[in-house]
Design an enzyme around this catalytic site. Structure first.
Site, PDB file in Angstrom:
ATOM      1  N   GLU A   1      -3.801   2.238  -7.166  1.00 54.78           N
ATOM      2  CA  GLU A   1      -4.197   3.323  -6.267  1.00 54.78           C
ATOM      3  C   GLU A   1      -3.335   4.546  -6.566  1.00 54.78           C
ATOM      4  O   GLU A   1      -2.209   4.644  -6.082  1.00 54.78           O
ATOM      5  CB  GLU A   1      -4.079   2.897  -4.802  1.00 54.78           C
ATOM      6  CG  GLU A   1      -2.814   2.134  -4.443  1.00 54.78           C
ATOM      7  CD  GLU A   1      -2.461   2.251  -2.971  1.00 54.78           C
ATOM      8  OE1 GLU A   1      -3.316   2.646  -2.175  1.00 54.78           O
ATOM      9  OE2 GLU A   1      -1.295   1.978  -2.638  1.00 54.78           O
TER      10      GLU A   1
ATOM     11  N   HIS B   1       0.849  -1.194   0.000  1.00 55.49           N
ATOM     12  CA  HIS B   1       0.000   0.000   0.000  1.00 55.49           C
ATOM     13  C   HIS B   1       0.882   1.242   0.000  1.00 55.49           C
ATOM     14  O   HIS B   1       1.961   1.264   0.592  1.00 55.49           O
ATOM     15  CB  HIS B   1      -0.917   0.000   1.224  1.00 55.49           C
ATOM     16  CG  HIS B   1      -2.004   1.018   1.158  1.00 55.49           C
ATOM     17  ND1 HIS B   1      -1.793   2.343   1.469  1.00 55.49           N
ATOM     18  CD2 HIS B   1      -3.312   0.915   0.805  1.00 55.49           C
ATOM     19  CE1 HIS B   1      -2.926   3.005   1.314  1.00 55.49           C
ATOM     20  NE2 HIS B   1      -3.868   2.166   0.919  1.00 55.49           N
TER      21      HIS B   1
END
Length: 255
Positions: free
Chosen positions: A169, A96
């Protein structure tokens, strides 16, 4: 090949025993209306057992927000893939942007975490994405392709990669209220699919590609209309059962 859409809720460092219990009860009550889309939640480590106990007889999956690249040993604060397996985690988020930026995780470390998860039968959700500076410099595709390439190079047993998920993302859209347009997101997803296809056609067709970047009920449906977007990695909206379920319903209707 039909890919089952996935809506994954990353709770980040939010929640208490009480609020998690309330959220889980609401999700259990509402998830029965979802026939196609898969829902998965990613609580902080300390709430994994609570999620397991609440969700084990439901259609909602659960997983962790990170995993150690190491199997065991003197790694204070780390949690191994085998430990996550003990809580029947189906998925784990790796790479992430908040881990890459704030903890200095490299592409090689992310690839090692992918390998650790796969060895324990846990499906990694591999996050890739670019900063606003990189986007403005027209480096988006080169950045995300390099991030994925290292994972593929360090995990060259293609059969072991079946079941992995890739989440795009854009870092500039996380928690900012900004989001990529459906066409911008699709451009990146199509490039990722092509990169996977060059590696292996079956892998490309089976790998689900999620979009993650300020996904909310008011923008999710348009994203799900794109041919290479197979779901979403949802942040803040996943903390509200009504919003998260609505995104799941929109995903369900699009596939």
């Amino acid at each position: 090949m039909q890919r089952r859409p996935l809506v994954a809720g990353n709770w980040k460092m939010h929640g208490s025993r009480e609020s998690v219990g309330q959220l889980l009860r609401a999700l259990k009550h509402g998830c029965e209306r979802l026939e196609t889309a898969e829902l998965a939640v990613f609580p902080p480590f300390v709430f994994l057992q609570q999620c397991e106990e609440a969700l084990m007889r439901t259609q909602i999956s659960w997983g962790a927000q990170d995993v150690s690249e190491f199997e065991r040993g003197a790694y204070t604060g780390e949690v191994s893939a085998a430990m996550l397996r003990d809580f029947h985690c189906r998925y784990v988020i790796v790479g992430h942007s908040e881990r890459r930026q704030r903890h200095g995780e490299t592409n090689e470390q992310v690839a090692a975490k992918v390998r650790a998860a796969l060895r324990c039968g846990i499906r990694p959700i591999i996050c890739v994405g670019e900063t606003e500076k990189q986007r403005n410099a027209n480096q988006t595709l080169s950045v995300i392709k390099e991030q994925l390439a290292v994972v593929l190079q360090m995990n060259d047993n293609l059969a072991s990669l079946e079941g992995m998920v890739v989440a795009y993302e854009p870092i500039w859209a996380i928690g900012t209220g900004k989001n990529a347009t459906p066409s911008q997101a699709e451009e990146v997803h199509a490039a990722l699919r092509d990169q996977l296809h060059r590696q292996d056609a079956t892998l490309a067709e089976s790998t689900r590609l999620l979009y993650g970047g300020s996904v909310k009920p008011d923008n999710a449906a348009a994203l799900f209309e794109m041919p290479n977007i197979d779901g979403a990695l949802v942040g803040g909206a996943s903390l509200e059962a009504e919003q998260f379920l609505k995104i799941g319903q929109q995903c369900n209707q699009s596939f």
